[in-house]
Design an enzyme around this catalytic site. Sequence first.
Site, PDB file in Angstrom:
ATOM      1  N   ASP A 190      21.305  54.906  60.253  1.00  0.00           N
ATOM      2  CA  ASP A 190      21.546  55.863  61.246  1.00  0.00           C
ATOM      3  C   ASP A 190      20.536  56.210  62.275  1.00  0.00           C
ATOM      4  O   ASP A 190      21.055  57.326  63.111  1.00  0.00           O
ATOM      5  CB  ASP A 190      21.150  57.573  60.334  1.00  0.00           C
ATOM      6  N   ARG A 208       2.944  55.884  49.383  1.00  0.00           N
ATOM      7  CA  ARG A 208       1.317  56.038  49.054  1.00  0.00           C
ATOM      8  C   ARG A 208       1.326  55.425  47.213  1.00  0.00           C
ATOM      9  O   ARG A 208       0.107  55.403  47.226  1.00  0.00           O
ATOM     10  CB  ARG A 208       1.098  56.857  49.199  1.00  0.00           C
ATOM     11  N   HIS A 244      22.947  58.533  64.499  1.00  0.00           N
ATOM     12  CA  HIS A 244      21.398  59.794  64.266  1.00  0.00           C
ATOM     13  C   HIS A 244      21.827  60.930  63.916  1.00  0.00           C
ATOM     14  O   HIS A 244      21.794  62.271  64.901  1.00  0.00           O
ATOM     15  CB  HIS A 244      20.148  59.852  65.014  1.00  0.00           C
ATOM     16  N   GLY A 259      10.525  61.880  48.426  1.00  0.00           N
ATOM     17  CA  GLY A 259       9.877  63.192  48.584  1.00  0.00           C
ATOM     18  C   GLY A 259      11.199  63.748  48.757  1.00  0.00           C
ATOM     19  O   GLY A 259      12.321  63.404  47.851  1.00  0.00           O
ATOM     20  N   ARG A 260      11.383  64.410  48.935  1.00  0.00           N
ATOM     21  CA  ARG A 260      13.254  65.672  49.275  1.00  0.00           C
ATOM     22  C   ARG A 260      14.155  65.904  49.078  1.00  0.00           C
ATOM     23  O   ARG A 260      14.915  64.641  48.598  1.00  0.00           O
ATOM     24  CB  ARG A 260      12.890  66.782  49.908  1.00  0.00           C
ATOM     25  N   ILE A 261      14.462  64.574  50.293  1.00  0.00           N
ATOM     26  CA  ILE A 261      15.559  63.495  50.283  1.00  0.00           C
ATOM     27  C   ILE A 261      15.428  62.000  49.822  1.00  0.00           C
ATOM     28  O   ILE A 261      16.712  61.883  49.161  1.00  0.00           O
ATOM     29  CB  ILE A 261      14.816  63.666  52.408  1.00  0.00           C
ATOM     30  N   GLU A 273      16.371  54.725  70.529  1.00  0.00           N
ATOM     31  CA  GLU A 273      17.785  55.969  70.639  1.00  0.00           C
ATOM     32  C   GLU A 273      18.131  56.814  71.970  1.00  0.00           C
ATOM     33  O   GLU A 273      16.904  56.731  72.108  1.00  0.00           O
ATOM     34  CB  GLU A 273      17.383  56.729  69.011  1.00  0.00           C
ATOM     35  N   ARG A 299      13.693  57.204  60.089  1.00  0.00           N
ATOM     36  CA  ARG A 299      13.727  57.043  62.006  1.00  0.00           C
ATOM     37  C   ARG A 299      13.760  55.163  61.994  1.00  0.00           C
ATOM     38  O   ARG A 299      13.319  54.596  61.076  1.00  0.00           O
ATOM     39  CB  ARG A 299      11.998  57.079  62.329  1.00  0.00           C
TER      40      ARG A 299
HETATM   41  O1  LIG Z   1      16.006  63.263  62.038  1.00  0.00           O
HETATM   42  C1  LIG Z   1      16.337  64.692  61.969  1.00  0.00           C
HETATM   43  C2  LIG Z   1      15.309  65.490  61.536  1.00  0.00           C
HETATM   44  O2  LIG Z   1      14.461  64.777  61.110  1.00  0.00           O
HETATM   45  O3  LIG Z   1      15.276  66.788  61.630  1.00  0.00           O
END
Ligand SMILES: O=CC(=O)O
Length: 313
Positions: free
Chosen positions: A256, A175, A279, A153-155, A261, A232
Amino acid sequence: MDSIGVLMTCPMFGYLEKELEKRFKLLKPWHHSSFPEFLKSNSNSIRAVVGNTTIGADAEMINSLPKLEIVASYSVGLDKIDLRKCKEKGIRVTNTPDVLTDDVADLAIGLALAVFRRICECDRFVKNGMWKQNDYPLSTKFSGKVVGIIGLGRIGSAIAKRAEAFGCPVSYHSRSKKADTRYKYYPDILDLAANCQILIVSCSLTEETRHIVNREVIDALGPTGILINIGRGPHIDEPELVSALLDGRLGGAGLDVFENEPEVPEQLFGLENVVLVPHIGSDTVETSMAMADLVIKNLEAHFLNKPLLTPVI
Ligand SMILES: O=CC(=O)O
Protein backbone atom coordinates in the site's frame (compact mmCIF):
# COMPACT_ATOMS: atom_id res chain seq x y z
CA MET A 1 -12.38 31.45 15.77
CA ASP A 2 -12.80 32.55 12.18
CA SER A 3 -9.83 34.91 12.37
CA ILE A 4 -7.40 32.14 13.42
CA GLY A 5 -5.03 31.29 10.56
CA VAL A 6 -4.88 27.56 9.80
CA LEU A 7 -2.49 26.34 7.11
CA MET A 8 -3.53 23.22 5.18
CA THR A 9 -0.26 21.97 3.69
CA CYS A 10 -1.69 20.35 0.55
CA PRO A 11 -5.10 19.37 -0.88
CA MET A 12 -6.92 16.89 1.37
CA PHE A 13 -10.40 15.42 1.75
CA GLY A 14 -12.94 18.05 0.58
CA TYR A 15 -15.12 17.64 3.68
CA LEU A 16 -12.18 18.52 5.94
CA GLU A 17 -11.38 21.59 3.86
CA LYS A 18 -15.02 22.79 3.92
CA GLU A 19 -15.47 22.22 7.65
CA LEU A 20 -12.20 24.00 8.44
CA GLU A 21 -13.25 26.90 6.22
CA LYS A 22 -16.51 27.24 8.20
CA ARG A 23 -14.57 27.68 11.45
CA PHE A 24 -11.15 29.18 10.72
CA LYS A 25 -9.26 31.37 8.26
CA LEU A 26 -8.03 28.50 6.10
CA LEU A 27 -4.85 29.15 4.12
CA LYS A 28 -4.27 26.97 1.04
CA PRO A 29 -0.77 27.35 -0.41
CA TRP A 30 -1.36 25.19 -3.49
CA HIS A 31 -3.23 28.06 -5.15
CA HIS A 32 0.01 30.06 -5.10
CA SER A 33 3.10 29.60 -7.22
CA SER A 34 5.67 29.43 -4.39
CA PHE A 35 5.13 27.59 -1.11
CA PRO A 36 8.05 29.35 0.69
CA GLU A 37 6.84 32.78 -0.47
CA PHE A 38 3.32 31.93 0.67
CA LEU A 39 4.61 30.90 4.11
CA LYS A 40 6.69 34.04 4.38
CA SER A 41 3.79 36.35 3.58
CA ASN A 42 1.44 34.57 6.03
CA SER A 43 3.93 33.64 8.73
CA ASN A 44 2.48 35.98 11.35
CA SER A 45 -1.08 34.77 10.98
CA ILE A 46 -0.59 30.98 10.94
CA ARG A 47 -1.34 29.52 14.37
CA ALA A 48 -2.13 25.96 13.27
CA VAL A 49 -0.95 23.56 10.58
CA VAL A 50 -3.04 20.71 9.22
CA GLY A 51 -0.69 18.25 7.51
CA ASN A 52 -1.01 14.72 6.22
CA THR A 53 1.09 11.82 4.96
CA THR A 54 2.26 13.85 1.96
CA ILE A 55 3.27 17.14 3.61
CA GLY A 56 3.45 17.49 7.36
CA ALA A 57 5.51 20.06 9.23
CA ASP A 58 9.27 19.82 8.93
CA ALA A 59 11.83 21.86 10.87
CA GLU A 60 12.07 24.49 8.13
CA MET A 61 8.31 25.08 8.11
CA ILE A 62 8.12 25.16 11.90
CA ASN A 63 11.02 27.62 12.12
CA SER A 64 9.36 29.91 9.59
CA LEU A 65 6.08 30.14 11.55
CA PRO A 66 6.70 32.13 14.76
CA LYS A 67 3.02 32.06 15.82
CA LEU A 68 2.56 28.31 15.34
CA GLU A 69 0.83 26.66 18.33
CA ILE A 70 -0.42 23.32 17.03
CA VAL A 71 0.13 20.77 14.25
CA ALA A 72 -3.01 18.65 13.78
CA SER A 73 -2.20 15.80 11.43
CA TYR A 74 -4.85 14.27 9.21
CA SER A 75 -3.07 10.91 9.64
CA VAL A 76 -2.08 8.51 12.35
CA GLY A 77 1.54 8.40 11.15
CA LEU A 78 3.77 11.18 12.44
CA ASP A 79 6.83 10.64 10.27
CA LYS A 80 6.28 13.86 8.28
CA ILE A 81 6.31 15.99 11.44
CA ASP A 82 9.50 17.06 13.18
CA LEU A 83 8.38 16.02 16.65
CA ARG A 84 11.66 17.02 18.27
CA LYS A 85 11.34 20.55 16.93
CA CYS A 86 7.69 20.75 18.07
CA LYS A 87 8.65 19.62 21.56
CA GLU A 88 11.52 22.09 21.69
CA LYS A 89 9.23 24.97 20.68
CA GLY A 90 6.25 23.92 22.84
CA ILE A 91 4.05 23.26 19.80
CA ARG A 92 1.22 20.81 20.38
CA VAL A 93 0.77 17.86 18.00
CA THR A 94 -2.28 15.66 17.40
CA ASN A 95 -2.97 12.74 15.04
CA THR A 96 -5.94 10.50 14.15
CA PRO A 97 -5.47 7.13 15.90
CA ASP A 98 -8.19 4.48 16.45
CA VAL A 99 -10.70 5.75 13.88
CA LEU A 100 -8.67 4.28 11.01
CA THR A 101 -7.52 1.04 12.64
CA ASP A 102 -10.23 -1.20 11.13
CA ASP A 103 -9.74 0.05 7.58
CA VAL A 104 -5.98 -0.38 7.61
CA ALA A 105 -6.22 -3.84 9.19
CA ASP A 106 -8.90 -4.83 6.65
CA LEU A 107 -6.61 -3.75 3.83
CA ALA A 108 -3.66 -5.76 5.20
CA ILE A 109 -5.77 -8.92 5.13
CA GLY A 110 -7.24 -7.94 1.76
CA LEU A 111 -3.77 -7.58 0.26
CA ALA A 112 -2.68 -10.95 1.66
CA LEU A 113 -5.80 -12.61 0.24
CA ALA A 114 -5.32 -10.85 -3.10
CA VAL A 115 -1.71 -12.04 -3.36
CA PHE A 116 -2.34 -15.65 -2.30
CA ARG A 117 -5.56 -16.09 -4.31
CA ARG A 118 -4.40 -13.91 -7.25
CA ILE A 119 -7.65 -11.94 -7.08
CA CYS A 120 -6.44 -9.02 -9.25
CA GLU A 121 -4.95 -11.37 -11.86
CA CYS A 122 -8.17 -13.40 -11.92
CA ASP A 123 -10.16 -10.20 -12.41
CA ARG A 124 -8.02 -9.28 -15.43
CA PHE A 125 -8.28 -12.87 -16.71
CA VAL A 126 -12.08 -12.72 -16.76
CA LYS A 127 -12.30 -9.17 -18.10
CA ASN A 128 -9.84 -9.92 -20.90
CA GLY A 129 -12.00 -12.83 -22.06
CA MET A 130 -9.29 -15.40 -21.28
CA TRP A 131 -11.60 -17.67 -19.29
CA LYS A 132 -13.20 -18.71 -22.58
CA GLN A 133 -9.86 -20.24 -23.62
CA ASN A 134 -8.56 -21.68 -20.33
CA ASP A 135 -9.19 -22.24 -16.65
CA TYR A 136 -7.13 -20.02 -14.35
CA PRO A 137 -4.17 -21.89 -12.75
CA LEU A 138 -4.39 -22.98 -9.11
CA SER A 139 -3.48 -20.42 -6.46
CA THR A 140 -2.32 -20.77 -2.84
CA LYS A 141 -4.43 -21.16 0.30
CA PHE A 142 -4.44 -18.24 2.75
CA SER A 143 -6.32 -19.67 5.76
CA GLY A 144 -4.01 -21.24 8.29
CA LYS A 145 -0.78 -19.62 7.09
CA VAL A 146 1.55 -18.36 9.83
CA VAL A 147 1.33 -14.59 10.10
CA GLY A 148 4.23 -12.54 11.46
CA ILE A 149 3.50 -8.93 12.38
CA ILE A 150 6.11 -6.21 12.77
CA GLY A 151 4.67 -3.81 15.35
CA LEU A 152 1.84 -4.97 17.58
CA GLY A 153 0.23 -1.58 18.24
CA ARG A 154 -3.38 -0.69 17.54
CA ILE A 155 -3.26 -1.63 13.85
CA GLY A 156 -0.98 -4.65 14.32
CA SER A 157 -3.35 -6.01 16.99
CA ALA A 158 -6.36 -5.49 14.73
CA ILE A 159 -4.56 -7.40 11.95
CA ALA A 160 -3.74 -10.19 14.41
CA LYS A 161 -7.39 -10.48 15.42
CA ARG A 162 -8.46 -10.76 11.78
CA ALA A 163 -5.70 -13.26 10.97
CA GLU A 164 -6.84 -15.46 13.87
CA ALA A 165 -10.33 -15.54 12.39
CA PHE A 166 -8.73 -17.13 9.29
CA GLY A 167 -7.09 -19.78 11.48
CA CYS A 168 -3.65 -18.20 11.07
CA PRO A 169 -1.22 -18.62 13.98
CA VAL A 170 0.13 -15.15 14.83
CA SER A 171 3.58 -14.11 15.98
CA TYR A 172 5.18 -10.70 16.18
CA HIS A 173 8.29 -8.59 16.52
CA SER A 174 8.43 -5.25 18.32
CA ARG A 175 10.90 -3.31 20.46
CA SER A 176 9.71 -5.18 23.56
CA LYS A 177 7.46 -8.12 24.44
CA LYS A 178 3.84 -7.14 25.07
CA ALA A 179 2.56 -8.20 28.47
CA ASP A 180 -1.08 -8.57 27.45
CA THR A 181 -0.85 -10.95 24.49
CA ARG A 182 -0.52 -14.66 23.92
CA TYR A 183 1.04 -14.26 20.45
CA LYS A 184 4.57 -15.60 20.11
CA TYR A 185 7.19 -12.85 20.44
CA TYR A 186 10.40 -12.79 18.42
CA PRO A 187 12.97 -10.29 19.74
CA ASP A 188 14.93 -10.81 16.49
CA ILE A 189 13.10 -9.86 13.30
CA LEU A 190 15.11 -12.43 11.32
CA ASP A 191 13.67 -15.22 13.47
CA LEU A 192 10.15 -13.86 12.90
CA ALA A 193 10.72 -13.73 9.13
CA ALA A 194 12.18 -17.25 9.07
CA ASN A 195 9.22 -18.62 11.01
CA CYS A 196 6.25 -17.09 9.20
CA GLN A 197 4.71 -17.31 5.75
CA ILE A 198 3.18 -13.82 5.68
CA LEU A 199 5.19 -10.94 7.09
CA ILE A 200 3.14 -7.79 7.68
CA VAL A 201 4.76 -4.41 8.33
CA SER A 202 2.59 -2.46 10.74
CA CYS A 203 4.88 -0.32 12.88
CA SER A 204 5.41 3.42 12.85
CA LEU A 205 8.27 4.86 10.81
CA THR A 206 11.15 6.10 12.95
CA GLU A 207 14.92 6.20 12.49
CA GLU A 208 15.05 2.73 14.13
CA THR A 209 12.45 1.17 11.83
CA ARG A 210 13.68 2.70 8.54
CA HIS A 211 14.62 -0.29 6.31
CA ILE A 212 13.66 -2.69 9.09
CA VAL A 213 12.88 -5.07 6.22
CA ASN A 214 16.25 -5.38 4.50
CA ARG A 215 17.80 -8.03 2.26
CA GLU A 216 18.47 -10.41 5.16
CA VAL A 217 14.86 -10.22 6.35
CA ILE A 218 13.55 -10.74 2.82
CA ASP A 219 15.81 -13.75 2.36
CA ALA A 220 14.71 -15.18 5.72
CA LEU A 221 11.08 -14.91 4.56
CA GLY A 222 12.11 -16.67 1.38
CA PRO A 223 10.61 -17.82 -1.93
CA THR A 224 7.33 -19.03 -0.41
CA GLY A 225 6.91 -16.01 1.86
CA ILE A 226 4.66 -13.04 1.22
CA LEU A 227 5.47 -9.50 2.40
CA ILE A 228 2.64 -7.06 3.12
CA ASN A 229 3.32 -3.39 3.82
CA ILE A 230 0.60 -1.13 5.19
CA GLY A 231 3.12 0.91 7.24
CA ARG A 232 5.37 3.28 5.31
CA GLY A 233 7.43 2.76 2.16
CA PRO A 234 10.78 3.42 3.85
CA HIS A 235 10.20 0.50 6.23
CA ILE A 236 11.37 -1.68 3.35
CA ASP A 237 14.59 -1.41 1.35
CA GLU A 238 12.66 -1.08 -1.91
CA PRO A 239 15.46 -1.88 -4.41
CA GLU A 240 16.17 -5.06 -2.39
CA LEU A 241 12.47 -5.95 -2.46
CA VAL A 242 12.29 -5.43 -6.21
CA SER A 243 15.37 -7.57 -6.88
CA ALA A 244 14.12 -10.34 -4.56
CA LEU A 245 10.77 -10.41 -6.39
CA LEU A 246 12.43 -10.37 -9.82
CA ASP A 247 14.85 -13.16 -8.79
CA GLY A 248 12.11 -15.28 -7.24
CA ARG A 249 13.79 -15.07 -3.81
CA LEU A 250 10.50 -13.79 -2.35
CA GLY A 251 7.11 -15.39 -2.98
CA GLY A 252 5.10 -12.20 -3.43
CA ALA A 253 4.12 -8.84 -2.01
CA GLY A 254 1.07 -6.71 -1.28
CA LEU A 255 2.03 -3.05 -0.99
CA ASP A 256 0.00 0.00 0.00
CA VAL A 257 3.02 2.25 0.55
CA PHE A 258 6.25 3.02 -1.32
CA GLU A 259 9.54 4.78 -0.71
CA ASN A 260 8.91 7.70 -3.10
CA GLU A 261 5.15 7.99 -3.47
CA PRO A 262 3.56 8.32 -5.96
CA GLU A 263 6.53 6.74 -7.75
CA VAL A 264 6.34 2.95 -7.80
CA PRO A 265 9.10 0.73 -9.26
CA GLU A 266 7.83 -0.18 -12.72
CA GLN A 267 9.61 -3.56 -12.62
CA LEU A 268 6.78 -4.64 -10.29
CA PHE A 269 4.00 -3.85 -12.76
CA GLY A 270 4.23 -7.12 -14.68
CA LEU A 271 4.49 -9.43 -11.68
CA GLU A 272 1.38 -11.51 -11.01
CA ASN A 273 2.49 -12.26 -7.42
CA VAL A 274 2.51 -8.55 -6.53
CA VAL A 275 -0.53 -6.44 -5.69
CA LEU A 276 -0.07 -2.68 -5.58
CA VAL A 277 -2.49 -0.08 -4.19
CA PRO A 278 -1.95 3.69 -3.91
CA HIS A 279 -1.64 4.35 -0.13
CA ILE A 280 -5.36 3.90 0.52
CA GLY A 281 -5.21 2.20 3.92
CA SER A 282 -7.62 4.59 5.62
CA ASP A 283 -9.26 6.02 2.50
CA THR A 284 -12.90 5.13 2.99
CA VAL A 285 -15.62 7.76 3.20
CA GLU A 286 -16.55 6.72 6.72
CA THR A 287 -13.02 6.76 8.10
CA SER A 288 -11.97 9.92 6.26
CA MET A 289 -14.93 11.75 7.82
CA ALA A 290 -14.06 10.43 11.26
CA MET A 291 -10.43 11.51 10.79
CA ALA A 292 -11.50 14.95 9.59
CA ASP A 293 -13.84 15.37 12.58
CA LEU A 294 -11.00 14.46 14.91
CA VAL A 295 -8.67 17.04 13.33
CA ILE A 296 -11.35 19.72 13.74
CA LYS A 297 -12.21 18.73 17.32
CA ASN A 298 -8.54 18.83 18.28
CA LEU A 299 -8.14 22.33 16.80
CA GLU A 300 -11.31 23.58 18.47
CA ALA A 301 -10.25 22.12 21.82
CA HIS A 302 -6.84 23.75 21.53
CA PHE A 303 -8.20 27.22 20.72
CA LEU A 304 -10.82 26.94 23.48
CA ASN A 305 -8.12 25.93 25.97
CA LYS A 306 -9.69 22.52 26.47
CA PRO A 307 -7.85 19.15 26.63
CA LEU A 308 -6.84 17.78 23.23
CA LEU A 309 -8.66 14.62 22.16
CA THR A 310 -5.68 12.77 20.73
CA PRO A 311 -2.52 14.53 21.88
CA VAL A 312 0.89 13.31 20.77
CA ILE A 313 2.71 16.26 22.35
O1 LIG B 1 -1.03 6.37 6.29
C1 LIG B 1 -1.96 6.83 6.87
C2 LIG B 1 -1.89 7.51 8.12
O2 LIG B 1 -0.80 7.67 8.69
O3 LIG B 1 -2.95 7.95 8.60
